[in-house]
Design a protein around this motif. Structure first.
Motif, PDB file in Angstrom:
ATOM      1  N   GLU A 516       0.824  -1.206   0.000  1.00  0.00           N
ATOM      2  CA  GLU A 516       0.000   0.000   0.000  1.00  0.00           C
ATOM      3  C   GLU A 516       0.858   1.257   0.000  1.00  0.00           C
ATOM      4  O   GLU A 516       0.463   2.292  -0.526  1.00  0.00           O
ATOM      5  N   VAL A 525      -6.449   1.414  -3.757  1.00  0.00           N
ATOM      6  CA  VAL A 525      -6.619   0.224  -2.920  1.00  0.00           C
ATOM      7  C   VAL A 525      -6.820  -1.003  -3.811  1.00  0.00           C
ATOM      8  O   VAL A 525      -6.312  -2.090  -3.533  1.00  0.00           O
ATOM      9  N   ARG A 669      -2.179  11.994  15.583  1.00  0.00           N
ATOM     10  CA  ARG A 669      -2.305  12.516  14.228  1.00  0.00           C
ATOM     11  C   ARG A 669      -3.740  12.873  13.858  1.00  0.00           C
ATOM     12  O   ARG A 669      -3.982  13.849  13.179  1.00  0.00           O
ATOM     13  N   ARG A 670      -4.675  12.007  14.270  1.00  0.00           N
ATOM     14  CA  ARG A 670      -6.034  12.213  13.798  1.00  0.00           C
ATOM     15  C   ARG A 670      -6.904  12.952  14.800  1.00  0.00           C
ATOM     16  O   ARG A 670      -7.850  13.609  14.414  1.00  0.00           O
ATOM     17  N   ARG A1024     -10.953   3.469   5.222  1.00  0.00           N
ATOM     18  CA  ARG A1024     -10.967   4.575   6.183  1.00  0.00           C
ATOM     19  C   ARG A1024     -10.740   5.873   5.453  1.00  0.00           C
ATOM     20  O   ARG A1024      -9.665   6.129   4.949  1.00  0.00           O
ATOM     21  N   THR A1026     -11.362  10.237   5.270  1.00  0.00           N
ATOM     22  CA  THR A1026     -10.980  11.325   6.166  1.00  0.00           C
ATOM     23  C   THR A1026     -12.215  12.137   6.496  1.00  0.00           C
ATOM     24  O   THR A1026     -13.218  12.074   5.811  1.00  0.00           O
TER      25      THR A1026
ATOM     26  N   VAL B  35      -1.222  11.106  -0.268  1.00  0.00           N
ATOM     27  CA  VAL B  35       0.235  10.975  -0.316  1.00  0.00           C
ATOM     28  C   VAL B  35       0.654  10.512  -1.716  1.00  0.00           C
ATOM     29  O   VAL B  35       1.585  11.062  -2.320  1.00  0.00           O
ATOM     30  N   SER B  55      -1.866  15.753   7.440  1.00  0.00           N
ATOM     31  CA  SER B  55      -2.667  14.543   7.585  1.00  0.00           C
ATOM     32  C   SER B  55      -3.340  14.194   6.261  1.00  0.00           C
ATOM     33  O   SER B  55      -4.197  14.931   5.787  1.00  0.00           O
ATOM     34  N   PRO B  57      -4.689  10.881   3.402  1.00  0.00           N
ATOM     35  CA  PRO B  57      -4.883   9.446   3.156  1.00  0.00           C
ATOM     36  C   PRO B  57      -3.811   8.929   2.199  1.00  0.00           C
ATOM     37  O   PRO B  57      -3.110   9.718   1.564  1.00  0.00           O
ATOM     38  N   THR B  58      -3.694   7.614   2.114  1.00  0.00           N
ATOM     39  CA  THR B  58      -2.684   7.051   1.219  1.00  0.00           C
ATOM     40  C   THR B  58      -3.057   7.285  -0.244  1.00  0.00           C
ATOM     41  O   THR B  58      -2.222   7.680  -1.052  1.00  0.00           O
ATOM     42  N   GLY B  67      -9.583   5.506   0.230  1.00  0.00           N
ATOM     43  CA  GLY B  67      -8.305   6.154   0.538  1.00  0.00           C
ATOM     44  C   GLY B  67      -7.250   5.261   1.150  1.00  0.00           C
ATOM     45  O   GLY B  67      -6.129   5.699   1.384  1.00  0.00           O
ATOM     46  N   GLY B  68      -7.592   4.004   1.430  1.00  0.00           N
ATOM     47  CA  GLY B  68      -6.596   3.147   2.073  1.00  0.00           C
ATOM     48  C   GLY B  68      -6.360   3.575   3.498  1.00  0.00           C
ATOM     49  O   GLY B  68      -7.182   4.265   4.095  1.00  0.00           O
ATOM     50  N   SER B  69      -5.220   3.169   4.054  1.00  0.00           N
ATOM     51  CA  SER B  69      -4.950   3.508   5.455  1.00  0.00           C
ATOM     52  C   SER B  69      -4.755   5.011   5.587  1.00  0.00           C
ATOM     53  O   SER B  69      -4.081   5.610   4.767  1.00  0.00           O
ATOM     54  N   PRO B  70      -5.330   5.588   6.653  1.00  0.00           N
ATOM     55  CA  PRO B  70      -5.069   7.020   6.865  1.00  0.00           C
ATOM     56  C   PRO B  70      -3.631   7.210   7.310  1.00  0.00           C
ATOM     57  O   PRO B  70      -3.074   6.364   7.989  1.00  0.00           O
ATOM     58  N   GLN B  71      -3.045   8.279   6.895  1.00  0.00           N
ATOM     59  CA  GLN B  71      -1.662   8.531   7.313  1.00  0.00           C
ATOM     60  C   GLN B  71      -1.618   9.878   8.008  1.00  0.00           C
ATOM     61  O   GLN B  71      -1.557  10.914   7.348  1.00  0.00           O
ATOM     62  N   GLY B  72      -1.651   9.821   9.316  1.00  0.00           N
ATOM     63  CA  GLY B  72      -1.653  11.053  10.087  1.00  0.00           C
ATOM     64  C   GLY B  72      -0.469  11.917   9.741  1.00  0.00           C
ATOM     65  O   GLY B  72      -0.531  13.130   9.772  1.00  0.00           O
ATOM     66  N   GLN B  73       0.628  11.264   9.417  1.00  0.00           N
ATOM     67  CA  GLN B  73       1.807  12.038   9.052  1.00  0.00           C
ATOM     68  C   GLN B  73       2.145  11.827   7.581  1.00  0.00           C
ATOM     69  O   GLN B  73       3.305  11.722   7.204  1.00  0.00           O
ATOM     70  N   GLU B  77       5.597  11.865   5.107  1.00  0.00           N
ATOM     71  CA  GLU B  77       5.966  10.865   4.100  1.00  0.00           C
ATOM     72  C   GLU B  77       6.318  11.559   2.783  1.00  0.00           C
ATOM     73  O   GLU B  77       7.263  11.172   2.109  1.00  0.00           O
TER      74      GLU B  77
END
Lengths: 1028, 150
Positions: A516, A525, A669-670, A1024, A1026, B35, B55, B57-58, B67-73, B77
Motif C-alpha cells: 500500500e 486500494v 495525528r487524527r 478509512r 478522512t 500521499v 494529515s 490518506p494514502t 483512501g486506504g490507510s489514513p496517514q496522520g503524518q 511521508e
C-alpha cells in the motif's frame, strides 16, 4: 638469609593470625553478623601456603554460623548462589584460583565422589537413558545437594522424560521457596534452553538483554548467567569474578567452572593452578570424565522426519558444556555469534576453528557455499556423529554473516552470488552490525539493485523506524521496472530464475501494508489488493511454507475485491489501531513466543490448573510497596499463562505506542493534532462570530454598549474553551506516563478489570488452543484483549469529556451569563442557548470517537455490540434513564465494515433515544437478516416519548435533520450548529457505497413510539476515509 | 507558474487555493488529495511552491477502494520521499494544529520549518496554523508566497 627466612615465616604467621582473628567475631555467635567484610579480610590476608590450616578452621566448623568461605554442598536452593557473599571482591586470577582450589582440595574426597556421581548421570543423559539419568540425578542430589550444574541436568532430564509439562513441574519443584531468588532466575534460564518450543538463540539474546539491564549490584549472579550463556569470559578479571561467584553457588559448580574453560582460555595461570595445585584425585576424575563426550540427540529435539536442526544441537550441547570438548566446540560458534567479545583471552590461541574456515571457503564462488556446508556438517558431526541428518541453516546463516563481515571488497565476487548467499540465510540481520550491513554496498560489484533493497530491509529489521521503512520501500520501488505494479510478478519470476530464495524473500516482504505504501507503484486500494492476490498466488506455487495462512488471506482478498463497491469509508476520527500492520509486526517479532505458548499449553494439558492473575498482581504490588524491583518475580515465572502474558504485554506496548500504527500515533495525528480542535470549536466560533457580526440595530435593545459587552464575554468564553480543549488535547487524551501524568490512557492489565480480562482471555484461548490441537490463531484474541485493556481508559476519557470538560464549559457560560445585566442577558440569551446546545452536541459526538471496536475478528458478534453500545450510552449522562430490550433474531455475525457502521448507527440512535426519549422508557433493539435482499441486515431501534407534544418536537427535529440532500449539504450540516446526531447517521450511511442501504423513521402516535429502521448489506468492506 | 496544493479537505483546500490564486493571479494551481497523488505530482516537478497538509490518506478517496490507510503524518511521508524524487520546490506546510510531531517530539510550528528542512533535506520555508475562522494564516501564507517568490 636466616633473618629473611624468619621474617617470611613471622609475616606468614602474622597474616595467618589476622585471617583467623577476622573470623573470631563469628565464633559461637548466636546473632547473625555480616560476613563479607571478614571473609574478604581472610581472602586478602590469608597466606597461600597456609590455606590448608585456614580451611581446617573455616570449613564445616559447627562453631561458625556459615558452611565455609563459600558454598559447599548446599541444601537450601535459596542460597545458590549465596547472596550474603555478593559483596566479596574478586582478587587477582592467580590468588583467586589459589584460594578456591585450596577449598576444593579441602573437600577433595567428597568432591571426587560428587563429580563421579555427576559423570555417571551425564553419561546416561548423553546416551538418552532418561530413567537411569533421573535415578542418578536423584541420588546425586540426595548426597550432594543443590548446584547449578545439577539443576541444568535435572531440568533437561525432566523435559526429555515428560515434555514441557514435566519440565514445568520440575522447575516448580526445585525452585519452591526460592523462586524469587537468583536460583529461580538461573533455573528459568535453563528452563528456556531446555524447552524445545523456544528458539534457543532468541532465548540467549533475550536473556543477555535482560541481564544487561541489571545493575552492578547484581553482578554476583549476572556473571554466572552470562558465563552460562556465552560459555567464555573476555579477561582474567572477568574469569576471577566468575570463579568467585561459582564458589558462592556450590563446590561442584566451582570446580567445573575452572575445569571446563581451561582449554578455551589457554591460560597458563589456570593450567598451572589445575595441574600443580589441584588435588590429583579430583583432577583425575575431571580428566577422565569431563574431557570429552559424544551426544545422542534425543527424540524431543528431533524433527518428525528424524532430522536434527543445528539449533537443537546447539541447545542440547548447552547442557554439557562443563565438558571440555563441548565447551571448546560451542566456543567456535560463540566467537561468530558475538564477534564483539572476540579477544585472545576469550578464544585462546587455537587455530583449528573449523567454522572460521567455513566462512573462508565461501570466497570461492563456484563451490564455496557447498564447501562451507561440508565444513559446517563436519563441525556439527564432531559432537553428534550419529545424527541421521542435520539441518544446518542456522549455522550457515552465522557463517554467511561471518563471510560478509570479513570478505575483502577487492575480491572478485559477483553480486548475484552475494544475493544468493543473503537470501539463503535466515534472520541474517540478527548476525550483522550496522556497519556490516552497510558494507554490503561495497560488495555489490555489479551494482545489483536488489542488494540495495536487502541492505535497507536489514536496517529496517534492526530498527523499525519510519525512515528505515520508507528507505526499504524506496529501494523496492527502484527495482521494479517502470514503477509499474504489473511488473512486480514478472520481476519475481526473473529473479527466481537465478535465485529462488531471493524471489521468495521479496514476495514474502510484499505484504498488503508494504504494497500500500509503494507510492510510486500503486495508485489505489484496488491496485494493492490485485497485486497482493497475484503475489499470494505466486507464493502458493513457489514456496511450501505457511501455505494455510496465505490461502486464507487469498480468499479474504478475493472477497474484498469483489465487494469493493459495497464499501464504507469509516469515519477516521474514531479511535483506531492499524490491525493489519500490528499483525505484521506480531508475526515478525512474536512468532517464536506464540509457537512456544501453543506447545506449552498442549503440554500442560486440560488438567492443568491456573490461578487468577490477581495473585500475581498482588505479589507485584507487594514488591512495589517494599520499593523492590519486579525483575526477580518477572524473570522467574514459568508456565503458559506467563508466556501469554509476555505476549500480551509486548503486543499492548506496540498497540499503544508504535509510532507508525499504534494508538498513540493515531490519537496524535487524527484526534489531538487533527480534527478535535476544529470539530469542537467550529460551531462555537460560528455562533460567536454571528454575535460579533450582529449590528446593534438588529438587536431588540439596540444598545451598542450592551452588545459589545456580550460580544466580549462570548469571545472570552470561546478563548477559555479553546484553552481547556488545548489542555485536554495535550494532557488528558494522552498515554499516561511520567511526562504526561494526567493522561487517561494507562493501557495496563494491572488493575482489577485488567486482571479479569486477562483471566477470561487466558482461559478462553487456552481452551481453543487445546480444542484445535494447536492449530489456533491467537492473534485476534490478543488484539481484542488490547482493546479490552484500554476500554476502561477510553471510558475515562468519555467521562472526562462529559463530567469535567462539558460541565466546566457550561459552568463558565452560566457564570458569564449570570454576570450580565438584564438587558445584556436578553441580547445574549439566544447565543448562549445555541452555544450550550452546540458544545453539548459536539462533546457527545466526540465521546463517540472514543469507543473501541469490540471484537476484532474476521466476524463480529452483533449481540455483544448492541449490549456494549447500550452501556456506553448509559454511562454518558447520569440523567439518561431507560430500560432496554434486545432481540437479535439470528446467530450470524457481521463483517468488520458492517460492524463499524452499525456501531456508529447504534451510538447515534440509542444516544438520541436516551437524550430525547421518555425518562425510564424503553429502548428496544431488534435485528434480523433477510427481508428485501439476501445477506441483508435489518436493524430496528424503537424508543418511547413522554407526551404527544414531545412526539411533535422529536419528529420536527428528525424531519429537519433528515431534510438534507447530497454530500455538500450534508457536509455543511455537519459543521452547522444544532447538530442532532441524525445528520451524522446520514453521513455514516452516505459512506456506505451500496444501493441496498435504507433508512426509515416510523412514528406511532398511538403508542408514542418512534422506530428507526436501517437496512444494510451484511458484509461491508471497510476503508478509512478522512473527516471533513 | 505552477503551484501544488496537497490537501484532502475540500474546504481547507479551497480556502488555500483562493489565497494562492489571489496572490499569483497567473498561477496554475494543481491539487493532490493523498500521499500517492502528491508524490506523483512532485515527480513531474516544475512547481514554484508546494503547499502541504500533514494529515493525508494514502490514496485519493475517489479511487477504487477508497483512501486506504489514513496517514496522520502523510505530509511527512511526502517530505521524506521528496528529496529522493529530486524535489526542489519550496514547501509551505499548512496544518490545523499548533505543532508537528517529528521523531516523537512535538515541535511548535514556529520551529518546525527549520527542523523539517534539516531532517528531510528539502526546503520548507514555513509552517502555518490554518484556522477556518481566522485570517491570520492568510496573511502569513501571503508573506511566505511573497518571500519565497523573490
Amino acid at each position: 638469609m636466616g633473618r629473611k627466612r624468619t621474617g617470611k615465616r613471622s609475616g606468614s604467621s602474622k597474616d595467618l593470625i589476622t585471617a583467623k582473628n577476622a573470623l573470631r567475631p563469628f565464633y559461637n555467635r548466636q546473632k547473625p553478623l555480616r560476613r563479607w567484610p571478614q571473609f574478604q579480610t581472610v581472602r586478602v590476608s590469608a597466606p597461600l601456603n597456609d590455606l590448608a590450616s585456614i580451611y581446617r578452621i573455616t570449613e564445616h566448623n559447627p562453631a561458625f554460623q556459615f558452611e565455609g568461605l563459600g558454598n559447599t554442598f548446599p541444601r537450601d536452593p535459596g542460597v545458590v548462589p549465596d547472596a550474603t557473599l555478593k559483596r566479596l571482591e574478586p582478587l587477582s586470577l592467580s590468588r583467586e584460583l589459589s584460594l578456591q582450589i585450596g577449598r576444593i582440595n579441602h573437600h577433595a574426597s567428597q568432591l571426587t565422589d560428587a563429580l563421579t556421581s555427576l559423570a555417571e548421570a551425564n553419561a546416561a543423559l548423553a546416551s538418552n537413558d532418561w530413567d537411569r539419568a533421573e535415578r542418578l540425578l536423584t541420588e546425586h542430589f540426595t548426597e550432594y545437594g543443590y548446584s547449578l550444574i545439577w539443576a541444568k541436568k535435572a531440568l533437561l532430564c525432566a523435559f526429555q522424560r515428560g515434555g514441557l509439562a514435566s519440565l514445568s513441574r520440575q522447575y516448580k519443584s526445585i525452585t519452591r521457596g526460592a523462586d524469587r531468588r537468583a536460583w529461580g532466575i538461573l533455573c528459568h534460564l535453563y528452563y528456556d534452553m531446555a524447552d524445545s518450543a523456544y528458539h534457543p538463540f532468541k532465548s540467549l539474546k533475550n536473556w543477555l538483554h535482560v541481564l544487561s539491564d541489571r545493575t552492578a549490584d547484581a553482578r554476583w549472579y549476572r556473571d554466572l548467567a552470562c558465563w552460562n550463556l556465552y560459555g567464555h569470559v573476555c579477561s582474567e578479571e572477568e574469569l576471577s569474578s566468575t570463579i568467585l561467584s561459582s564458589g558462592g553457588a556450590s563446590l561442584i559448580d566451582l570446580v567445573l567452572t575452572i575445569w571446563s574453560r581451561h582449554e578455551i582460555h589457554d591460560s597458563v595461570t589456570i593450567k598451572s593452578a589445575l595441574y600443580s595445585k589441584l588435588c590429583p584425585t579430583v583432577r583425575s576424575v575431571l580428566d577422565q570424565r569431563f574431557s570429552s563426550i559424544s551426544l545422542s540427540i534425543p527424540d524431543r529435539y528431533m524433527k518428525s522426519n528424524r532430522s536434527v536442526s543445528d539449533l537443537d544441537l546447539y541447545r542440547f550441547s548447552f547442557f554439557f558444556d562443563e565438558v571440555n570438548f563441548v565447551a571448546s566446540w560451542r566456543n567456535q560458534l560463540t566467537g561468530l555469534l558475538h564477534p564483539d567479545r572476540m579477544s585472545a583471552f576469550a578464544f585462546g590461541s587455537r587455530t583449528d576453528h573449523l567454522l572460521a574456515g567455513a566462512a573462508l571457503a565461501m570466497e570461492n564462488e563456484t563451490d564455496g557455499l557447498a564447501g562451507s556446508e561440508a565444513i559446517v556438517e563436519k563441525w556439527l558431526r564432531q559432537i553428534a556423529p550419529e545424527a541421521v541428518r542435520i539441518d544446518q541453516s542456522w549455522v550457515i546463516a552465522v557463517v554467511i554473516a561471518q563471510f560478509l563481515k570479513n570478505v575483502d571488497v577487492k575480491n572478485d565476487i559477483s553480486s548475484k552470488y552475494i544475493v544468493s548467499l543473503i537470501s539463503k540465510a535466515d534472520d541474517l540481520h540478527d548476525h550483522l552490525s550496522y556497519d556490516h550491513i552497510a558494507r554490503l554496498h561495497y560488495l555489490n560489484r555489479d551494482n545489483e539493485p536488489i542488494i540495495k533493497f536487502f541492505v535497507r530491509d536489514f536496517l529496517f529489521k534492526k530498527v523499525r523506524s519510519p525512515d528505515n521503512d520508507l528507505e526499504r520501500r524506496a529501494a523496492f520501488m527502484d527495482i521494479i521496472p517502470d514503477y509499474d505494479r504489473h511488473n512486480i510478478l514478472s520481476y519475481l519470476t526473473s529473479v527466481s530464475m537465478w535465485s529462488k530464495p531471493a524471489a521468495i524473500y521479496l514476495a514474502r516482504t510484499c505484504t498488503r501494508t508494504f504494497l500500500e505504501r509503494l507510492y510510486m507503484i500503486m495508485t489505489s486500494v484496488q491496485d494493492v489488493i490485485e497485486s497482493r492476490i497475484e503475489i499470494c498466488s505466486w507464493i502458493l506455487k513457489n514456496d511450501s511454507n505457511n501455505l494455510e495462512s496465505i490461502t486464507e488471506e487469498l480468499e479474504a482478498l478475493r472477497r474484498e475485491l469483489s465487494n469493493l463497491d459495497a464499501r464504507s469509508d469509516i469515519d477516521s476520527t474514531r479511535v483506531h489501531v492499524d490491525e493489519e500492520a500490528l499483525k505484521e509486526w506480531y508475526l515478525e517479532t512474536q512468532y517464536p513466543q506464540t509457537s512456544r505458548y501453543i506447545q506449552t499449553v498442549i503440554a500442560e494439558g486440560r488438567e492443568a490448573k491456573h490461578e487468577s492473575f490477581l495473585k500475581y498482581y498482588n505479589e507485584l504490588l507487594a514488591i512495589a510497596d517494599r520499593g523492590d524491583k519486579e525483575d526477580f518475580i518477572q524473570d522467574t515465572q514459568i508456565g503458559s499463562e506467563f508466556i501469554l502474558l509476555s505476549l500480551v504485554e509486548k503486543t499492548l506496548d506496540a498497540f499503544v505506542s508504535d509510532r507508525s500504527f499504534g494508538l498513540n500515533a493515531y490519537l496524535s495525528r487524527r484526534i489531538r493534532h487533527g480534527t478535535l480542535g476544529g470539530f469542537m470549536l467550529t460551531p462555537v466560533a460560528r455562533i460567536v462570530r454571528r454575535a460579533r457580526d450582529a449590528a446593534p440595530g438588529s438587536e431588540r435593545t439596540a444598545a451598542t454598549e450592551d452588545l459589545q459587552v456580550v460580544q466580549a464575554v462570548l469571545e472570552q468564553w470561546r478563548l477559555n474553551l479553546a484553552s481547556k480543549l488545548d489542555h485536554a488535547r495535550k494532557n488528558i487524551i494522552q498515554i499516561n506516563s511520567d511526562a504526561c501524568p494526567e493522561g487517561k490512557i494507562a493501557a495496563t492489565w494491572r488493575n482489577a478489570s485488567g486482571v479479569t480480562h486477562l483471566d477470561a482471555m487466558f482461559s478462553r484461548v487456552r481452551q481453543r488452543v487445546l480444542d484445535a490441537d494447536g492449530a489456533y490463531d491467537i492473534f485476534p484474541d490478543i488484539y481484542a484483549v488490547c482493546w479490552d485493556l484500554i476500554e476502561r481508559d477510553l471510558a475515562q476519557i468519555r467521562l472526562y469529556l462529559v463530567k469535567e470538560f462539558l460541565r466546566e464549559a457550561n459552568d463558565m457560560l452560566a457564570h458569564a451569563f449570570a454576570n450580565l445585566s438584564t438587558d445584556q442577558q436578553v441580547i445574549a440569551f439566544r447565543y448562549v442557548s445555541d452555544l450550550r446546545e452546540a458544545i453539548e452536541s459536539r462533546v457527545l459526538e466526540v465521546c463517540g470517537w472514543f469507543i473501541r471496536p469490540m471484537v476484532r475478528r474476521d466476524n463480529y458478534d452483533l449481540t455483544t455490540l448492541v449490549d456494549s453500545m447500550l452501556s456506553i450510552v448509559r454511562e454518558l449522562d447520569e440523567s439518561y434513564n431507560f430500560r432496554s430490550e434486545v432481540l437479535i433474531e439470528h446467530k450470524s455475525n457481521i463483517s468488520r465494515g458492517t460492524f463499524e457502521i452499525v456501531s456508529d448507527i447504534l451510538f447515534v440512535l440509542i444516544g438520541n433515544a436516551a437524550k430525547h426519549g421518555k425518562k425510564g422508557g424503553l429502548i428496544g433493539v431488534t435485528s434480523r437478516v433477510g427481508g428485501l435482499w439476501r445477506h441483508h441486515l435489518e436493524l430496528s431501534i424503537v424508543s418511547e416519548v413522554e407526551t404527544s407534544q414531545d412526539m411533535d418536537v422529536a419528529l420536527g427535529r428528525i424531519h429537519d435533520a433528515m431534510d438534507v440532500n447530497g454530500a455538500g449539504e450534508l457536509d455543511t450540516a455537519a459543521v452547522a450548529e444544532g447538530f442532532t446526531g441524525i445528520r451524522k447517521l446520514l453521513g455514516v450511511l452516505q459512506r456506505v457505497k451500496s444501493d441496498r442501504k435504507t433508512l426509515e423513521c416510523l412514528p406511532n402516535r398511538k403508542t408514542r413510539t418512534i422506530t428507526f429502521r436501517v437496512g444494510l448489506p451484511i458484509e461491508i468492506a471497510a476503508g478509512r476515509g478522512t473527516v471533513r | 507558474m505552477k503551484i501544488l496544493i496537497v490537501e484532502d479537505d475540500e474546504y481547507k483546500g479551497s480556502d488555500i487555493s483562493r489565497v494562492v490564486g489571489d496572490h499569483f493571479s497567473e498561477a496554475q494551481i494543481e491539487r493532490a488529495g493523498s500521499v500517492t497523488s502528491a508524490l506523483r505530482a512532485v515527480t513531474q516537478g516544475g512547481f514554484a511552491f508546494i503547499v502541504l497538509d500533514m494529515s493525508l490518506p494514502t490514496f485519493d478517496l475517489t479511487g477504487p477502494g477508497g483512501g486506504g490507510s489514513p496517514q496522520g503524518q502523510g505530509g511527512l511521508e511526502v517530505l521524506r520521499l521528496a528529496k529522493k524524487l529530486h524535489a526542489t520546490a519550496p514547501f509551505i506546510v499548512v496544518t490545523q494544529y499548533p505543532d508537528i510531531e517529528i521523531d516523537g517530539v512535538e515541535l511548535p510550528l514556529s520551529l518546525a520549518a527549520e527542523k523539517l528542512s534539516s531532517r528531510f533535506g528539502v526546503m520548507v520555508i514555513g509552517c502555518l496554523l490554518y484556522e477556518f475562522d481566522s485570517d491570520v494564516w492568510k496573511s502569513q501564507l501571503n508573506n511566505l508566497l511573497h518571500s519565497g517568490a523573490q
